[in-house]
Write a protein that holds these residues in place. Structure first.
Motif, PDB file in Angstrom:
ATOM      1  N   GLY A 166      65.879  32.258  80.217  1.00  0.00           N
ATOM      2  CA  GLY A 166      65.151  33.523  80.180  1.00  0.00           C
ATOM      3  C   GLY A 166      65.215  34.228  78.853  1.00  0.00           C
ATOM      4  N   ILE A 167      66.037  33.735  77.969  1.00  0.00           N
ATOM      5  CA  ILE A 167      66.054  34.392  76.656  1.00  0.00           C
ATOM      6  C   ILE A 167      64.769  34.053  75.936  1.00  0.00           C
ATOM      7  CG2 ILE A 167      67.101  34.408  74.389  1.00  0.00           C
ATOM      8  CD1 ILE A 167      69.135  34.008  77.422  1.00  0.00           C
ATOM      9  N   GLN A 213      61.155  32.379  76.565  1.00  0.00           N
ATOM     10  CA  GLN A 213      60.121  31.774  77.374  1.00  0.00           C
ATOM     11  C   GLN A 213      59.142  31.162  76.409  1.00  0.00           C
ATOM     12  OE1 GLN A 213      59.351  32.527  80.903  1.00  0.00           O
ATOM     13  NE2 GLN A 213      61.266  33.583  81.251  1.00  0.00           N
ATOM     14  N   LEU A 257      64.786  35.922  69.668  1.00  0.00           N
ATOM     15  CA  LEU A 257      64.181  35.069  70.690  1.00  0.00           C
ATOM     16  C   LEU A 257      64.584  33.617  70.535  1.00  0.00           C
ATOM     17  CD1 LEU A 257      60.575  36.508  70.992  1.00  0.00           C
ATOM     18  CD2 LEU A 257      62.652  37.138  72.218  1.00  0.00           C
ATOM     19  N   SER A 260      56.023  36.859  72.249  1.00  0.00           N
ATOM     20  CA  SER A 260      55.808  36.790  73.703  1.00  0.00           C
ATOM     21  C   SER A 260      55.411  38.132  74.292  1.00  0.00           C
ATOM     22  CB  SER A 260      57.070  36.317  74.441  1.00  0.00           C
ATOM     23  OG  SER A 260      57.412  35.052  74.042  1.00  0.00           O
ATOM     24  N   ILE A 264      60.511  39.161  78.967  1.00  0.00           N
ATOM     25  CA  ILE A 264      61.771  38.806  78.320  1.00  0.00           C
ATOM     26  C   ILE A 264      62.283  39.974  77.505  1.00  0.00           C
ATOM     27  CG2 ILE A 264      61.530  36.310  78.201  1.00  0.00           C
ATOM     28  CD1 ILE A 264      60.429  36.733  75.359  1.00  0.00           C
ATOM     29  N   HIS A 265      61.380  40.887  77.174  1.00  0.00           N
ATOM     30  CA  HIS A 265      61.824  42.031  76.392  1.00  0.00           C
ATOM     31  C   HIS A 265      62.476  43.099  77.250  1.00  0.00           C
ATOM     32  CE1 HIS A 265      60.090  40.280  72.909  1.00  0.00           C
ATOM     33  NE2 HIS A 265      58.923  40.178  73.502  1.00  0.00           N
ATOM     34  N   SER A 301      64.766  42.016  79.583  1.00  0.00           N
ATOM     35  CA  SER A 301      65.978  41.391  80.114  1.00  0.00           C
ATOM     36  C   SER A 301      67.207  42.178  79.656  1.00  0.00           C
ATOM     37  CB  SER A 301      66.079  39.954  79.607  1.00  0.00           C
ATOM     38  OG  SER A 301      66.278  39.973  78.221  1.00  0.00           O
ATOM     39  N   ARG A 328      69.712  41.125  78.232  1.00  0.00           N
ATOM     40  CA  ARG A 328      70.105  40.697  76.907  1.00  0.00           C
ATOM     41  C   ARG A 328      69.289  41.411  75.822  1.00  0.00           C
ATOM     42  NH1 ARG A 328      71.242  34.787  74.438  1.00  0.00           N
ATOM     43  NH2 ARG A 328      71.049  35.500  72.309  1.00  0.00           N
TER      44      ARG A 328
END
Lengths: 288, 431, 406
Positions: free
Chosen positions: A13-14, A16, A150, A202, B7-8, B10, B12
């Motif tokens: 998930g870091i 994609q 990313l 992304s 993902i932004h 998340s 983390r």
């Protein structure tokens, strides 16, 4: 455009993969599909002030989750200002002030807890004039992934760069000169490089502010083709002064006039059967 | 959270964002810190100068009953200038101060007593009066004479009374006398006019900046008369008339480089060309002014060109369309419209020249000049040079006067720059 | 004498103006009026200016001749020549002035010539500098070999006044001076470069318009303070402060030291670097900033990754100009760095610089032909060449940089 499967795709998930095909594509589609018809953005009474003057007079509008939405209107109508509301680029202009609600997936993007920096990672933007950084082509694309962390390895970064450039239809033209400066490319290539740069982060949405206005017809055609492909994966908002372009690339069109949203409908309906006199005047060329 | 998990969004990414925000804040604070550091230094500079310098604007004087003893000054009774010139006025002052403390009889004590007043200051004062009016001889005058710099410094609180006597410039006995005189009001502090009207002196209590100021004004006048017309002329030529060729390029490169040549090199030029080759006099404001003129020339040229460029070229077209020649169009329209900018540039150039020291050292404007210069070829000093000369002396009284001279210089510079800014905003035309 | 000559020329010239103007007025009044071609070409005033220029130039020529060769012409001859030249000017004007004479064209030619002459002053100054430095330096190198000067480690320019004086042989090895200059410059840039750059970044990217409007003039005040004031500040305040600070740690530092002079000089250079870098940073197109922000970069990330690299050439140019300033600065080092030519790498010691040596060699009484005085010109030449090279490089870099964004 088919992406080669590579083994650097990480599933935690870091990262994609950008616009992946195959399994991963399905995953991405799955994420999107359930709400495909829902609005990505919901705007209520959005006003933008520059100092004391009001540039936008209370816009209510919903932006669909997929496809291309075009914002058209005569110059100075506020369409570009409106576009910059979605990634809070207006924040960078001194004296500019935005009021009203703009919900992205139901969340107020002007809320206190929202970091505009992270919002901009989710909402990419392409500008009127291509603005590649005076760095190599590779570094231009890698810049976003780097600042957002990313990629954890160089090979992963290479992968993102390659995919993004491929997705932007630029890979074949630049793959042998990734180390050369991005500013050395032609205008059309630069604009596609900038799109690749945006894709590499992304984003969910891509805002385009008259992206073809500095390009020649051939480069414009290529760009429109690209937009057409991208709309499958991204919610795209495009500001354009060319009605033909709006008709070609968009599914929905909003007509702005003097800071007001005059009409918003399927592109088809707007161009064939405008309901407002002002819209009709504009698309038939009586004003503009 | 929304339906779509980018993902932004998340954990983390959010954590990473906290770190990035921290970096951002640190970066910003570094910038702010640099600005504050610069402001602090500026404040430090100001405070340190004002702190040392403000006391130079007042000075302690002693009221003294002076008996112009005929027996001492003019025993023959002729009252002619010749006799008065030779007369021992010093003894008059000594007698006056001994008379104030009749109890003091021992020679060394007397000598210490005399050191309370400024020997040459008081002597000169009485001498001037006697010259001007010989009839005063034989009379008793009540005079206010400057105290010596040590007494002045003591009363200003700069001499530590608790320090061991040997390490003080002033003895315990002297302190007792001074305190007594202070208590009776015989020693009073008053505005230090001498600082503004006096010339350079070996005694700090008599030193003033008038000579240096006049020298600076003369040099500045010469610099202005030479560099402004030449600079404006050169700028008008380069902007309006110069053909596009190598010679013009050469002139341009020359001017740009001259602007960055260290000022001391202009001093060497002055020494080699004006003094040695043309045989002009050393230490003269004329030469100083010429050197400063050459030094400020690039500033004037660059400012004038910028001013000319900011005038809309349509003005020239308008004048030409009425049948004016190019020269007429330039001098009737463009130059007058650029005048505020030219004026501002000239004032800034002159301010720069006023503060300049190094080239003046080269041409000898560093002499000990004890007269107000009376002509452009007379030996003279300049205010910054005077500051340099005084800064060399270790005594507290000199440090005080150096700082005061700097305060005066800075005030003049601030006024000039403020005038330039005022003229620019006031006369500037918006296009 | 010179003043009188100027006055004489000015009066003749003024007389010629009125002479020409009145003559033209009377002659032009008789000229036919009407069609374009037979109208008088120039206004009477221009005829006056023409006469004035002509007479003035003739007078000047004679005066210059007299000044240049004072031996060839005695006073009487010179006066006769002067009268003849001025008279000739009047006579020529008398013949020329009339409706058909294009006085304005002639006057404008004179004016352009005068303007060109003004530009020539700058060129002459450069030539003057180069010739005087080179000429005197050559004389110096006749006495002291160039190699000794550039590589010698011993600098004691006091030549022996008496035969029996020891240790006063006059050594002209400039290396200690160069290292001293270099060290002070390094200290100055160590202070000025980071602070100047950070101020530029803060003012251009972070400060509000208001803050910028307040802070900028204050920073620029630092550039307007005369260097003699900085020198006194270093001597009176900073030097003792550093000494006191070092004593707190058990070191002994002289009041005059490289670090005191260098750090104060750094303060002086801050505004040069900050305002030049500010210009350079502002010249980076806004579209690049927008592009970076739109990708979700923070301001600091945008600054360090996009703007700074883009502005780097210009910033390097600004730093080089700062170095050139530092090398050429005189008063601060004269007052606060000391005069002893120490060959040392320790910034807490007193060192000397090129400019300090020029000043100490040339102030006070001197005979102009001694190696001691001529050495100052050799050092001046080194200084001039060094700053010139730095400036040329800096200007080239900055110009190239500007072209990139135009």
């Amino acid at each position: 455009m088919v992406m080669a499967e590579t083994n650097v795709v990480r599933a935690d998930g870091i990262f994609q993969p950008v616009l992946p095909k195959g399994d991963v594509v399905d995953m991405a589609k799955k994420r999107r599909e359930p709400d495909a018809e829902k609005a990505k953005f919901a705007c209520r009474d959005v006003r933008v002030f520059y100092g004391a003057s009001e540039a936008l007079h209370g816009i209510d509008m919903e932006i669909a989750n997929s496809g291309v939405t075009a914002l058209i209107g005569p110059s100075g109508c506020g369409k570009s200002t409106f576009l910059r509301v979605f990634n809070r680029m207006n924040d960078t202009i001194p004296n500019a002030r935005v009021t009203g609600d703009i919900l992205m997936d139901g969340e107020d993007i002007y809320g206190k807890k929202v970091d505009p920096v992270l919002l901009r990672a989710r909402v990419g933007m392409v500008f009127q004039k291509p603005n590649p950084f005076p760095k190599s082509i590779y570094d231009n694309v890698a810049y976003g992934p780097r600042i957002h962390g990313l990629a954890v390895s160089n090979s992963e970064l290479d992968y993102i760069v390659e995919k993004s450039l491929k997705r932007a239809g630029l890979w074949d033209e630049v793959k042998d000169r990734l180390k050369e400066s991005g500013t050395g490319l032609s205008g059309g290539q630069q604009q596609r490089l900038v799109i690749a740069r945006a894709i590499a982060v992304s984003p969910e949405v891509i805002l385009m502010d008259e992206p073809a206005s500095a390009l020649d017809p051939i480069a414009t055609a290529k760009l429109e083709e690209l937009i057409d492909e991208l709309k499958e994966k991204y919610c795209i908002l495009i500001v354009t002064h060319s009605m033909a372009q709006a008709a070609r690339v968009s599914q929905r069109t909003a007509f702005f006039h003097l800071g007001d949203l005059v009409e918003y409908d399927d592109t088809q309906s707007i161009f064939t059967n405008p309901k407002d006199q002002r819209t009709q005047d504009y698309i038939t060329g009586r004003t503009g | 959270m929304s339906a779509f998990e980018s993902i932004h969004q998340s954990d983390r990414a959010v954590k990473r964002m906290t770190r990035r925000r921290g970096q951002e804040l640190r970066f910003r604070l570094f910038g702010l810190g640099a600005v504050i550091a610069a402001m602090v230094v500026l404040a430090w500079l100001t405070i340190s100068l004002v702190g040392t310098g403000y006391t130079a604007f007042y000075q302690h004087h002693m009221t003294l009953e002076v008996f112009l003893d005929e027996a001492v000054l003019d025993p023959t009774g002729e009252r002619n200038a010749e006799n008065l010139r030779k007369a021992n006025f010093r003894k008059i002052i000594q007698e006056a101060i001994y008379a104030r403390f009749p109890e003091v009889s021992e020679r060394r004590q007397k000598s210490a007593l005399f050191k309370i007043v400024s020997a040459s200051g008081a002597t000169n004062q009485v001498r001037q009066m006697a010259y001007a009016n010989p009839a005063l001889v034989g009379r008793t005058l009540t005079l206010s004479v400057p105290t010596s710099d040590d007494v002045d410094q003591l009363l200003k609180g700069y001499i530590d009374r608790d320090a061991p006597e040997k390490r003080r410039k002033i003895s315990n006995q002297q302190i007792v006398w001074v305190d007594a005189l202070k208590a009776t009001g015989e020693i009073k502090s008053q505005f230090n006019w001498t600082f503004f009207t006096g010339v350079d002196s070996r005694d700090p209590e008599l030193a003033g900046i008038a000579g240096a100021v006049v020298g600076s004004l003369m040099a500045l006048a010469v610099a202005f008369v030479v560099s402004v017309p030449a600079g404006v002329g050169a700028a008008v030529y380069l902007e309006e008339f110069a053909p596009q060729n190598r010679f013009t390029d050469f002139i341009e490169i020359n001017i740009n480089n001259l602007a960055a040549v260290p000022s001391i090199v202009f001093g060497l030029l002055g020494l080699a060309v004006f003094l040695n080759f043309f045989g002009m006099p050393r230490s003269a404001p004329l030469v100083g002014g010429l050197v400063l003129a050459l030094m400020t020339l690039p500033t004037v040229i660059i400012a004038t060109r910028a001013a000319l460029r900011s005038v809309s070229p349509s003005i020239i077209d308008g004048a030409l369309s009425l049948g004016a020649s190019h020269t007429q169009a330039v001098f009737h329209h463009k130059v007058p419209l650029a005048a505020p900018g030219i004026l501002t540039g000239s004032i800034i150039g002159m301010a720069q020249a006023l503060g300049e020291t190094a080239p003046l050292l080269m041409i000898g404007m560093v002499a000990f000049v004890t007269e107000i210069p009376s002509g452009l070829t007379e030996p003279a000093s300049a205010l910054p040079v005077q500051i340099f000369l005084w800064s060399d002396s270790a005594e507290r009284a000199w440090a005080e006067r150096t700082s005061a001279a700097i305060i005066v210089l800075l005030m003049v510079l601030v006024t000039m720059n403020a005038l330039a800014i005022f003229l620019r905003t006031r006369l500037e035309r918006r296009w | 004498m010179i003043l009188e000559i100027f006055l004489l020329i000015a009066v003749s010239s003024l007389g010629a103006f009125f002479f020409g103007k009145h003559l033209a007025q009377s002659r032009l009044a008789l000229a036919p009026v009407g069609g374009l071609s037979d109208r008088a070409h120039s206004l009477p005033g221009y005829h006056g200016y023409f006469a004035a220029w002509l007479v003035g130039l003739a007078g000047f020529a004679v005066a210059a001749l007299g000044l240049a060769y004072p031996k060839l012409f005695n006073g009487g001859l010179l006066l006769a020549l002067f009268v003849a030249a001025v008279g000739g000017g009047f006579a020529f004007s008398y013949r020329q002035i009339g409706a058909g004479f294009r006085a304005r064209i002639q006057v404008e030619r004179f004016v352009k010539g005068a303007l060109l002459l003004c530009s020539g002053v700058a060129v002459l100054t450069t030539f003057g500098i180069v010739f005087s430095l080179v000429f005197e330096s050559l004389r110096f190198f006749e006495q002291v070999p160039l190699l000794d000067f550039l590589t010698g480690l011993q600098w004691s320019p006091q030549t022996a006044l008496r035969e029996d004086q020891a240790g006063q042989s006059g050594a002209f090895g400039a290396v200690p001076i160069f290292t001293g200059t270099f060290m002070i410059t390094a200290v100055a840039m160590f202070v000025a470069a980071p602070i100047g750059l950070l101020i530029a970044i803060y003012l251009s990217e972070y400060a509000t318009k208001r803050t910028r409007a307040i802070v900028k003039p204050f920073v620029e005040i630092l550039a307007g303070v005369p260097t003699v004031v900085y020198g006194f500040f270093a001597l009176l305040t900073v030097g003792p402060a550093i000494r006191g600070f070092a004593e707190g740690f058990g070191f002994s530092v002289p009041t005059q030291s490289a670090i005191a002079a260098g750090s104060v000089m750094g303060v002086m250079i801050i505004p040069f670097i900050s305002s030049l870098s500010d210009d350079v940073i502002n010249a980076v197109p806004q579209t690049l900033r927008d592009g970076s922000y739109a990708l979700g970069a923070t301001k600091s990330e945008t600054m360090t990754n996009v703007i700074f690299p883009a502005a780097l050439p210009g910033i390097i140019g600004a730093l080089l100009l700062g170095v050139s300033r530092a090398i050429g600065e005189t008063m601060i080092v004269v007052m606060a760095a000391g005069r002893a030519a120490n060959l040392t790498g320790n910034p807490f010691e007193a060192v000397t610089t090129v400019t300090v040596q020029i000043v100490s060699l040339l102030t006070g009484d001197q005979e102009f032909d001694s190696a001691k005085t001529l050495a100052a010109f050799a050092l001046g030449l080194v200084l001039f060449v060094l700053t010139l090279v730095l400036n040329v490089i800096a200007l080239l870099i900055v110009r190239k940089y500007r072209e990139r964004y135009e």
